[in-house]
Enzyme design. Structure first.
Site, short mmCIF file in Angstrom:
data_model
loop_
_atom_site.label_atom_id
_atom_site.label_comp_id
_atom_site.label_asym_id
_atom_site.label_seq_id
_atom_site.Cartn_x
_atom_site.Cartn_y
_atom_site.Cartn_z
N HIS A 34 21.75 -26.48 -74.65
CA HIS A 34 21.72 -27.93 -74.88
C HIS A 34 23.13 -28.45 -75.17
O HIS A 34 23.50 -29.54 -74.72
CB HIS A 34 20.81 -28.26 -76.08
N GLN A 61 2.62 -32.22 -72.38
CA GLN A 61 2.97 -31.12 -71.48
C GLN A 61 2.61 -29.74 -72.03
O GLN A 61 3.00 -28.72 -71.48
CB GLN A 61 4.45 -31.17 -71.11
#
Length: 333
Positions: A34, A61
């Site tokens: 990230h 999800q």
């Protein structure tokens, strides 16, 4: 740089914008992968632009029995990493900020590509992913959004959604970041015990084996093309210590570049060996696909491809992939 934590879309809209806004979407539990996305975003936005990192664990999800409840939530640490990497804002909305009316009745459907590989293993996952990406694109209103190539099918679907539905945003893919031993960085790696981590290295090992087989075949083919299609071909190959290749020089010269079947076989061998380890690796899929639609490529394929793998080690499910290009040396003469 001081990073500002915002909780609502209204707070984000109230910010004065000067240059480009670049957005990095995450589910938190940030790691060096990230950080690489955020640093890349900072470079794209420039000193006058703005980098927004979203932190939102999207319930849509996660399927039944998946790890929604235990998915790591480390907001304070996430803010520190985002700040160190150059983010201006961490946007961490609550579920009712993203879905104010509860679960949305209208959702984005991923279509046929979303039913393959990850979509087959996790039904509905990509519909939920695209729905939240669309929502966050509307809420953050970026000029550019960045996503990791480790989630190759996700990236391909986001690109397709943006193109098909005319989102006015640039999508940038950032290469996978790996640990020193080759394991692709993932927030789920922290679930692995020491023994499970050793087994999990088979994922990247299999991909590297497929890549190496592909590179060797492409290099051999290039060498074979450098000499005439006569006895001199075998002599030239033998002279550089490739007597085995020289014995089959004509077959090498006329073979399909890169050999997709050989790439799959090389990768599969390591995965089969890992299935016999303690703890074992439970393979979900190994696929060599066209990144435009994630269908398996044939032996006559030329162009860009993705070698992808998904497996479970213990209770942890991991995915990985690498890009390959077939036929880079052209057709045989």
């Amino acid at each position: 740089m001081t990073t500002t934590l915002l909780r609502t879309a209204g707070e984000l809209r109230a910010r004065t914008r000067a240059g480009r806004r670049a957005v990095v979407m995450t589910m938190g539990a940030l790691h060096e992968g990230h950080a690489t996305l955020i640093r890349t975003a900072r470079g794209i936005a420039g000193p006058d632009g703005e980098v927004v990192v979203t932190v939102f664990v999207n319930p849509l999800q996660f399927g039944e029995g998946e790890d929604l409840d235990r998915y790591p939530r480390t907001l304070d640490a996430d803010i520190r990493l985002a700040e160190q990497s150059g983010a201006d804002v961490v946007f961490a909305p609550a579920v009712d900020e993203v879905y104010p009316g509860g679960e949305p009745q209208v959702r984005i459907t991923a279509g046929p590509m979303g039913e393959r590989l990850e979509g087959s293993s996790r039904p509905g996952h990509f519909d939920g992913m695209l729905t939240v990406v669309a929502k966050l694109l509307h809420l953050t209103r970026p000029d550019v959004a960045l996503y990791g190539q480790k989630d190759a099918q996700q990236l391909a679907l986001i690109r397709r959604m943006v193109r098909d539905l005319n989102f006015g945003v640039e999508i940038v893919g950032v290469p996978t970041v790996r640990e020193e031993d080759g394991l692709a960085l993932s927030s789920r790696n922290r679930y692995l015990s020491a023994a499970e981590r050793r087994t999990a290295l088979a994922l990247s090992g299999a991909l590297f084996a497929g890549r190496d087989r592909h590179a060797a075949q492409e290099a051999l083919r290039a060498r074979a093309r450098e000499v005439p299609a006569t006895q001199a071909r075998a002599e030239a190959l033998s002279a550089i210590g490739e007597s085995r290749a020289a014995a089959d020089a004509h077959a090498v010269a006329t073979a399909v570049p890169g050999g997709p079947a050989a790439v799959r076989a090389a990768a599969r061998q390591l995965l089969d060996e890992a299935a016999r380890l303690d703890p074992p690796l439970a393979l979900d899929y190994l696929a060599l696909v066209d990144p435009s639609d994630f269908t398996e490529i044939g032996d006559d394929f030329t162009g860009d491809a993705v070698l992808a793998v998904a497996a479970r080690v213990g209770t942890t499910r991991l995915i990985d992939n690498i890009p390959l290009t077939f036929g880079s040396f052209g057709a045989a003469s």
